[in-house]
Design an enzyme around this catalytic site. Structure first.
Site, mmCIF file in Angstrom:
data_model
loop_
_atom_site.group_PDB
_atom_site.id
_atom_site.type_symbol
_atom_site.label_atom_id
_atom_site.label_comp_id
_atom_site.label_asym_id
_atom_site.label_seq_id
_atom_site.Cartn_x
_atom_site.Cartn_y
_atom_site.Cartn_z
ATOM 1 N N HIS A 76 2.001 -6.986 1.834
ATOM 2 C CA HIS A 76 1.139 -8.139 1.604
ATOM 3 C C HIS A 76 0.972 -8.326 0.102
ATOM 4 O O HIS A 76 0.475 -7.438 -0.591
ATOM 5 C CB HIS A 76 -0.228 -7.942 2.271
ATOM 6 C CG HIS A 76 -0.240 -8.379 3.702
ATOM 7 N ND1 HIS A 76 -1.312 -8.993 4.294
ATOM 8 C CD2 HIS A 76 0.715 -8.315 4.661
ATOM 9 C CE1 HIS A 76 -1.038 -9.272 5.555
ATOM 10 N NE2 HIS A 76 0.192 -8.861 5.803
ATOM 11 N N TYR A 202 -10.140 -14.636 3.706
ATOM 12 C CA TYR A 202 -11.582 -14.428 3.642
ATOM 13 C C TYR A 202 -12.240 -15.786 3.397
ATOM 14 O O TYR A 202 -11.774 -16.545 2.537
ATOM 15 C CB TYR A 202 -11.953 -13.509 2.482
ATOM 16 C CG TYR A 202 -11.505 -12.078 2.604
ATOM 17 C CD1 TYR A 202 -12.422 -11.072 2.890
ATOM 18 C CD2 TYR A 202 -10.175 -11.714 2.390
ATOM 19 C CE1 TYR A 202 -12.022 -9.739 2.982
ATOM 20 C CE2 TYR A 202 -9.767 -10.389 2.484
ATOM 21 C CZ TYR A 202 -10.698 -9.413 2.776
ATOM 22 O OH TYR A 202 -10.300 -8.099 2.866
ATOM 23 N N PRO A 291 -16.355 -2.960 6.383
ATOM 24 C CA PRO A 291 -14.908 -3.186 6.399
ATOM 25 C C PRO A 291 -14.427 -4.253 5.430
ATOM 26 O O PRO A 291 -13.217 -4.428 5.279
ATOM 27 C CB PRO A 291 -14.646 -3.614 7.843
ATOM 28 C CG PRO A 291 -15.939 -4.225 8.300
ATOM 29 C CD PRO A 291 -17.021 -3.437 7.608
ATOM 30 N N LYS A 295 -11.413 -0.336 2.658
ATOM 31 C CA LYS A 295 -11.292 0.930 1.945
ATOM 32 C C LYS A 295 -11.334 2.162 2.843
ATOM 33 O O LYS A 295 -11.038 3.270 2.370
ATOM 34 C CB LYS A 295 -12.400 1.048 0.889
ATOM 35 C CG LYS A 295 -12.223 0.131 -0.302
ATOM 36 C CD LYS A 295 -10.923 0.419 -1.025
ATOM 37 C CE LYS A 295 -10.649 -0.544 -2.148
ATOM 38 N NZ LYS A 295 -9.265 -0.441 -2.643
ATOM 39 N N TYR A 383 -8.516 -4.011 -5.046
ATOM 40 C CA TYR A 383 -7.993 -4.200 -3.690
ATOM 41 C C TYR A 383 -6.736 -3.366 -3.452
ATOM 42 O O TYR A 383 -6.603 -2.720 -2.402
ATOM 43 C CB TYR A 383 -7.694 -5.678 -3.445
ATOM 44 C CG TYR A 383 -7.732 -6.068 -1.989
ATOM 45 C CD1 TYR A 383 -8.873 -6.631 -1.421
ATOM 46 C CD2 TYR A 383 -6.629 -5.874 -1.160
ATOM 47 C CE1 TYR A 383 -8.917 -6.993 -0.083
ATOM 48 C CE2 TYR A 383 -6.661 -6.224 0.179
ATOM 49 C CZ TYR A 383 -7.809 -6.781 0.711
ATOM 50 O OH TYR A 383 -7.845 -7.123 2.041
#
Length: 404
Positions: A76, A202, A291, A295, A383
């Site tokens: 990704h 998101y 979540p 992580k 991230y």
């Protein structure tokens, strides 16, 4: 007690942390036994999220724990964050030179279990840990279909999740540590439908948070922010799809049959210490995070990388210094991950008591972050993850040969 088993390291929990630890110990020639109360089918059949950091996947491959990750883990290169009714993309390779992976946890476990069993690992399914006795040679009392017996070891590790039987021995109580409960939860659905996006989406909408994630090409996991007391059966399928679509107004969702629904409460926890004498805890036994920041499994791997090296020095060379410093060193990354998870959550969710000031301030934060290359890089670096701290220094995965 008719049976007693002797081993160097006893591990409670055949999850990603326990299985990786056994792999690293075996790489150093250290024997271990893993026990788990679940069946192999139960462990491998539980579908869970799996957004893994770049370094996590590279370490799993290099260690030999998941030899098929190179072909199974899906690269990704970014995420989309929706606000102001528009998508704002983070390009991981452009900002960091690295990427993340979608590697669902059950796929990780299938690979890990096959690898360990193929190497002759003593892995005992349907074996319940019922007591831990703290001493210079810890004792793990277990129960299986044939009765109870003791596993005597040089070191005992609890990798047995949030309801750990090992944690109270380490911290002094089942809740010994730092805890926060959030005023919202996620309503999650598993839907048989095609992907709406190749990357995670998101959404910080005026109506609350939503997340669109993928499991396979035909199975998607979607969430929207809800009250923690929400009844999972209180909505029709049509109402669930309408609520999700309302949270992402600029994207048309592909609807399909909903095969699972649940409400996931948000909690943060960090144990007061990760070690007492010859007993330690790792993974969800030691800490949990919301979540939002993806992580959880990455934190567990970081714990294990540091613990495995500490155990190597202790058990092979008699050097107690690394294990004495294990908890303090691990805590630095744990609290950094806690901060990131809290920050991502508070920046994208709407609190129940939020007013218009709070909403405009939240949008101001998102606009500021994404309008700045430094802000985008900061978020992207968090991230895709940081290098691992080891007993010998810092382990950093080589950058991809070609950054897309």
């Amino acid at each position: 007690m008719s049976r007693t088993l002797r081993t160097r390291v006893a591990i409670v929990g055949a999850g990603p942390a326990g299985l990786l630890l056994s792999q690293l110990l075996a790489n150093d020639g250290i024997e271990s036994v893993i026990v788990d109360q679940r069946t192999r089918a139960d462990i491998e059949g539980t579908v869970k999220a799996g957004t893994l950091e770049y370094g996590t996947v590279q370490f799993l491959i290099q260690s030999g724990s998941t030899p098929h990750a190179a072909t199974v883990a899906e690269r990704h290169d970014g995420i989309e964050v929706w606000f102001d009714g528009e998508p704002h993309r983070l390009d991981f390779p452009a900002l960091t030179g690295r990427h993340a992976y979608l590697y669902p946890q059950h796929s990780v476990l299938i690979d890990q279990i096959a690898t360990r069993l193929g190497a002759g690992q003593d892995l005992r399914f349907e074996t319940t840990a019922v007591a831990v006795i703290d001493s210079d040679q810890p004792v793990l009392r277990v129960q299986d279909a044939e009765g109870a017996y003791d596993i005597v070891c040089d070191f005992l590790v609890g990798a047995d999740g949030a309801r750990s039987i090992v944690r109270p021995v380490v911290t002094g109580s089942s809740h010994g540590g730092y805890f926060r409960e959030y005023p919202y939860a996620w309503f999650g659905i598993l839907a048989a439908t095609t992907r709406v996006s190749k990357e995670l989406m998101y959404s910080a909408s005026p109506d609350g948070f939503a997340l669109i994630s993928q499991r396979t090409d035909t199975l998607q996991r979607l969430y929207f922010q809800c009250d923690p007391e929400t009844d999972p059966d209180a909505f029709t399928e049509a109402e669930l799809w309408a609520e999700l679509q309302r949270r992402i107004p600029g994207k048309t969702l592909q609807q399909g049959p909903i095969t699972r629904r649940d409400v996931l409460r948000f909690r943060s926890f960090v144990a007061s210490t990760l070690r007492r004498g010859r007993i330690a805890i790792v993974g969800d036994a030691a800490h949990t995070v919301p979540p939002t920041g993806a992580k959880g499994i990455n934190m567990a791997v970081a714990d294990v990388v540091l613990l495995a090296g500490s155990l190597r020095e202790l058990l092979l060379y008699g050097d107690e210094r690394p294990i004495d410093g294990f908890s303090d060193r691990a805590m630095k990354r744990i609290w950094s991950s806690q901060h990131f998870s809290w920050w991502m959550t508070s920046m994208t969710h709407r609190a129940p008591d939020a007013d218009e000031f709070d909403r405009h301030r939240q949008l101001g934060e998102l606009r500021t972050l994404f309008s700045s290359e430094g802000g985008r890089r900061y978020l992207a670096e968090y991230y895709v993850g940081w290098p691992f701290e080891t007993v010998d220094g810092i382990w950093s995965a080589p950058l991809p040969a070609v950054a897309a």
